[in-house]
Motif scaffolding. Sequence first.
Motif, mmCIF file in Angstrom:
data_model
loop_
_atom_site.group_PDB
_atom_site.id
_atom_site.type_symbol
_atom_site.label_atom_id
_atom_site.label_comp_id
_atom_site.label_asym_id
_atom_site.label_seq_id
_atom_site.Cartn_x
_atom_site.Cartn_y
_atom_site.Cartn_z
ATOM 1 N N GLN A 123 -1.978 8.302 8.821
ATOM 2 C CA GLN A 123 -2.997 7.869 9.787
ATOM 3 C C GLN A 123 -3.000 6.342 9.916
ATOM 4 O O GLN A 123 -3.068 5.812 11.026
ATOM 5 C CB GLN A 123 -4.379 8.372 9.367
ATOM 6 N N GLU A 124 -2.912 5.644 8.808
ATOM 7 C CA GLU A 124 -2.878 4.173 8.837
ATOM 8 C C GLU A 124 -1.609 3.685 9.546
ATOM 9 O O GLU A 124 -1.636 2.724 10.310
ATOM 10 C CB GLU A 124 -2.938 3.627 7.403
ATOM 11 N N TRP A 125 -0.491 4.355 9.314
ATOM 12 C CA TRP A 125 0.779 4.009 9.953
ATOM 13 C C TRP A 125 0.662 4.104 11.473
ATOM 14 O O TRP A 125 1.122 3.230 12.196
ATOM 15 C CB TRP A 125 1.885 4.931 9.441
ATOM 16 N N ASN A 164 0.838 -1.197 0.000
ATOM 17 C CA ASN A 164 0.000 0.000 0.000
ATOM 18 C C ASN A 164 0.872 1.246 0.000
ATOM 19 O O ASN A 164 2.005 1.233 0.484
ATOM 20 C CB ASN A 164 -0.903 0.037 1.232
ATOM 21 N N ASP A 176 0.441 6.004 4.279
ATOM 22 C CA ASP A 176 -0.664 6.799 4.814
ATOM 23 C C ASP A 176 -0.356 7.029 6.293
ATOM 24 O O ASP A 176 -0.326 6.082 7.080
ATOM 25 C CB ASP A 176 -1.983 6.041 4.635
ATOM 26 N N THR A 221 -2.156 4.091 13.357
ATOM 27 C CA THR A 221 -3.223 3.306 13.982
ATOM 28 C C THR A 221 -3.088 1.799 13.794
ATOM 29 O O THR A 221 -3.585 1.039 14.614
ATOM 30 C CB THR A 221 -4.608 3.739 13.457
ATOM 31 N N ASN A 222 -2.435 1.358 12.750
ATOM 32 C CA ASN A 222 -2.363 -0.074 12.452
ATOM 33 C C ASN A 222 -0.914 -0.547 12.457
ATOM 34 O O ASN A 222 -0.353 -0.884 11.409
ATOM 35 C CB ASN A 222 -3.036 -0.360 11.106
ATOM 36 N N GLU A 256 0.309 -3.864 10.745
ATOM 37 C CA GLU A 256 0.274 -3.982 9.288
ATOM 38 C C GLU A 256 1.052 -2.870 8.601
ATOM 39 O O GLU A 256 0.823 -2.564 7.427
ATOM 40 C CB GLU A 256 -1.174 -4.032 8.793
ATOM 41 N N ARG A 257 2.016 -2.297 9.307
ATOM 42 C CA ARG A 257 2.872 -1.271 8.713
ATOM 43 C C ARG A 257 3.704 -1.836 7.561
ATOM 44 O O ARG A 257 4.109 -1.100 6.675
ATOM 45 C CB ARG A 257 3.807 -0.687 9.767
#
Length: 151
Positions: A70-72, A65, A68, A74-75, A78-79
């Motif tokens: 925010q994704e980095w 992916n 991102d 919060t998750n 799955e980084r």
Amino acid sequence: MSILIILILAIPSYFLSKWILKKLHLGNDKNRKLIALIPAIFLSLIIYFGLIYLWIFSVSYYPSNDFDKQEWETNIEERYKMSEDIMESKILIGKTKEEITALLGKDFYTYNQNHIAYGIGFVPGLFSMDPDVLDIYFENGKVTKVAQHQN
């Protein structure tokens, strides 16, 4: 176990080979049974190793992916999905440690003043047992290299 699987694959391969030989009018009914053994053995081995290859590929595949922020944050587990984009786009190269922590956060490991790392979770793979990390290397206070390895 492998022999049993190969034998199971060999049975339909044998009948398929025998049918093809009959359609091509090769051999007579008696020797066609013997002749069909050779392609059946090779065909069953090819199918067996093809299935193993597909299994290994499916176990080691993971999507990549775009980064991102925010994704980095919060998750964390799955980084790894974004790590390839971070390395290939070189978005960290030339940045200072302060810029890196503003972008990736403060939850990094410090190896020394020129090397920090972020946990990126478990990258899917056949022998993946340890979590992976995204290594960031500095020279003269600026990022020069970004790499990934198992911890």
